[in-house]
Design an enzyme around this catalytic site. Structure first.
Site, short mmCIF file in Angstrom:
data_model
loop_
_atom_site.label_atom_id
_atom_site.label_comp_id
_atom_site.label_asym_id
_atom_site.label_seq_id
_atom_site.Cartn_x
_atom_site.Cartn_y
_atom_site.Cartn_z
N GLU A 116 0.88 -1.18 0.00
CA GLU A 116 0.00 0.00 0.00
C GLU A 116 0.91 1.22 0.00
OE1 GLU A 116 -3.12 -0.21 -0.40
OE2 GLU A 116 -3.51 -2.31 0.06
N CYS B 59 -1.60 9.41 3.39
CA CYS B 59 -1.50 8.95 2.00
C CYS B 59 -2.72 9.39 1.22
CB CYS B 59 -1.35 7.43 1.98
SG CYS B 59 -2.59 6.62 2.98
#
Ligand code: NAD
Length: 519
Positions: A281, A315
């Site tokens: 990720e 993020c």
């Protein structure tokens, strides 16, 4: 905790919450500065090189001294995890699930103390810190719910001649978890919970900025009754512990969360000796489109919270905003006004909404981005200064910044991980979509529009794993387990199955087909 906190909680105006958090902040001060060893098989090893972590709020506050693990520590942890894995699997999913639910209760009892420590460690404000821990509690409970609903992922198949046929999802074996600094509890614990619950044993390598939370997670698991052989925590350098662990032949699967460069490096090379799942990720460059039909105040609130929350170090942070020409000036004026209301400072104090950035490297990156905007012929519309006077002197503080970079600037392309948002006018939804998708990343995206056709078109064409329309609580941020699954497309993520969502646990297991003729 009597008040339910999620990332969509808009303000901390609850007296009980504030009092409890402030008391915990005082307790936290007294608990910081200790030495933490790597943990192999329950053995705490402090006789290693130590990394001293200081608070981004004030460099005189020492968070802790973390033992820097060696490749031998990794080898021993992997061997111990391998040896114990069959027994852990044999516990059965119901017993493992009950342990996870006990851990959730223990963590909930401690939510204020853990959150206050997290606030010093990462510089999050109280709602963001409480959110990080509350999200972890939800991971325990949501994944427990998932495995219960699926009855341990054992499915009876058809039969041809009276035999019994089962499809059984079984753990891969030993799982490596490598976690980033920015959600030091949720992103160390979330993948570890997923792997452990499904019967894998885990070796966890946290970031050196954020390792305190991995140790707090370990304590909770231990008290819940987790055998020491099931979870090992090896703090240390990425280039030593992280690299050795993710390329270890005794590791059967990996969840990495962090930057694109490191994640892609692992994704490309971790399978050299044999096939294994690599869940990576990675970063984002998350776009928002505001069309002329939007409610501008909602858009301004959503962008402000998503661009500047946690100082842009998510993020999922909004980093690009494409605004339809006819409402561009109005949107920018209101965004600048809203940004000017943001209070920057020590985030353990209730009056400050935005805390510091993680380290001096991030401050230097901020300066470089602002310099690039100015040198490249763009414009800094708000902010742009590093804050160094008075209460800011010993921390890593910067102003929230709104910039209009030149069209060819790298500021449009590279993940900054800072409280910097770029804005540009576009002719309409089509150009907005084209520019939104013009990136290697595909993590989150947002739209503000009240036009049903625009909304439908945007959902169909936006290239992102996690998408939101008209969300004031965060234009691109704030996914919550069991509410929004969270994961990236393109170069933001490899698995296509988001954390906190219905497909997440699947990736920690492989299918075994079982055919049995009796008699
Ligand atoms: P990072 O990549 O610097 O570090 C992440 C982890 O990898 C740390 O534990 C680090 O020690 C380790 N590491 C570093 N080099 C390594 C190597 N060679 N081999 C193995 N491990 C190594 O990331 P960070 O600065 O801690 O976190 C910020 C980044 O994480 C941003 O890019 C952000 O977008 C991303 N992130 C992504 C998600 C998501 O769900 N997609 C969530 C949070 C953060």
């Amino acid at each position: 905790m009597s008040v339910k906190i999620t990332y969509a909680t808009m303000s901390a105006d609850n007296q009980e919450l504030n009092q409890a958090f402030e008391a915990a902040v005082e307790r936290a001060r007294g608990s910081l500065g200790q030495t933490h060893g790597v943990i192999v098989n329950g053995e705490v090893r402090t006789d290693r090189d130590l990394h001293t972590e200081v608070s981004p709020i004030d460099s005189e506050i020492v968070i802790g001294h973390y033992a820097q693990g060696t490749t031998d520590d990794v080898d021993e942890a992997v061997a111990a995890a391998r040896a114990f894995q069959p027994e852990w699997e044999a516990w059965g999913w119901e017993r493992r699930r009950d342990l996870m639910l006990r851990a959730a209760d223990i963590m909930e009892e401690r939510i204020y103390d853990i959150s206050a420590r997290l606030s010093f460690e990462i510089g999050k404000n109280r709602l963001e810190s409480l959110g990080d821990v509350a999200e972890t509690i939800e991971f325990f409970r949501y994944y427990a719910k998932q495995i219960t609903q699926h009855e341990g992922f054992i499915i009876r198949m058809g039969s041809q001649s009276g035999e019994e046929n089962l499809s059984v999802l079984r753990p891969w074996g030993v799982w490596a978890v490598v976690s980033p600094f920015n959600f030091p509890m949720a992103l160390a614990a979330g993948p570890s919970i997923g792997a452990l619950l499904t019967g894998n044993t885990v070796v966890l390598k946290p970031s050196n900025s954020g390792a305190l939370m991995a140790f707090d997670f370990y304590e909770v698991m231990k008290e819940a009754g987790l055998p020491a052989e099931a979870l090992h925590v090896i703090s240390g350098r990425g280039s030593v512990v992280g690299d050795h662990l993710t390329h270890h032949d005794g590791v059967d699967g990996i969840t990495f969360t962090g930057s694109y460069d490191v994640g892609m490096g692992i994704y490309r090379t971790a399978n050299e000796s044999r096939p294994k799942p690599v869940v990576a990720e990675m970063g984002g460059k998350n776009p928002v489109i505001v069309t002329a039909s939007a409610d501008i105040d909602t858009a301004v609130e959503g962008v402000t919270r998503a661009a500047f929350g946690l100082s842009g170090q998510k993020c999922s942070a909004t980093s690009r905003v494409y605004v339809e020409e006819s409402v561009y000036d109005d949107f920018v004026d209101r965004l600048v006004k809203r940004a000017s209301e943001i209070t920057v400072g020590d985030p353990t104090k209730s009056e400050n909404w935005m805390g510091p950035v993680i380290d001096q490297g991030a401050v230097a990156r901020y300066q470089r981005a602002i310099d690039e905007v100015e040198a490249g012929g763009g414009e800094v519309l708000y902010g742009g200064s590093v804050l160094t006077d008075g209460e800011y002197a010993r921390g890593n503080f910067v102003e929230p910044a709104i910039v209009a970079p030149a069209e060819d600037s790298w500021v449009w392309r590279e993940e900054l991980f800072l409280p910097v948002v770029a804005v540009a006018p576009v002719s309409g939804l089509d150009e907005g979509l084209e520019r939104s998708n013009d990136t290697i990343f595909g993590l989150t995206a947002g739209l503000f529009s009240r036009d049903e056709q625009e909304i439908e078109k945007w959902f169909a064409r936006i290239e992102a794993g996690t998408t939101y329309v008209n969300r004031a609580a965060g234009a691109t941020t704030g996914a919550w387990p069991d509410i929004q699954s969270f994961g990236g497309w393109k170069s933001s993520g490899t698995s296509g199955a988001g954390g906190g969502g219905p497909w997440y646990l699947r990736q920690y297991m492989r299918e075994q087909s079982r055919t049995l003729f009796r008699g």
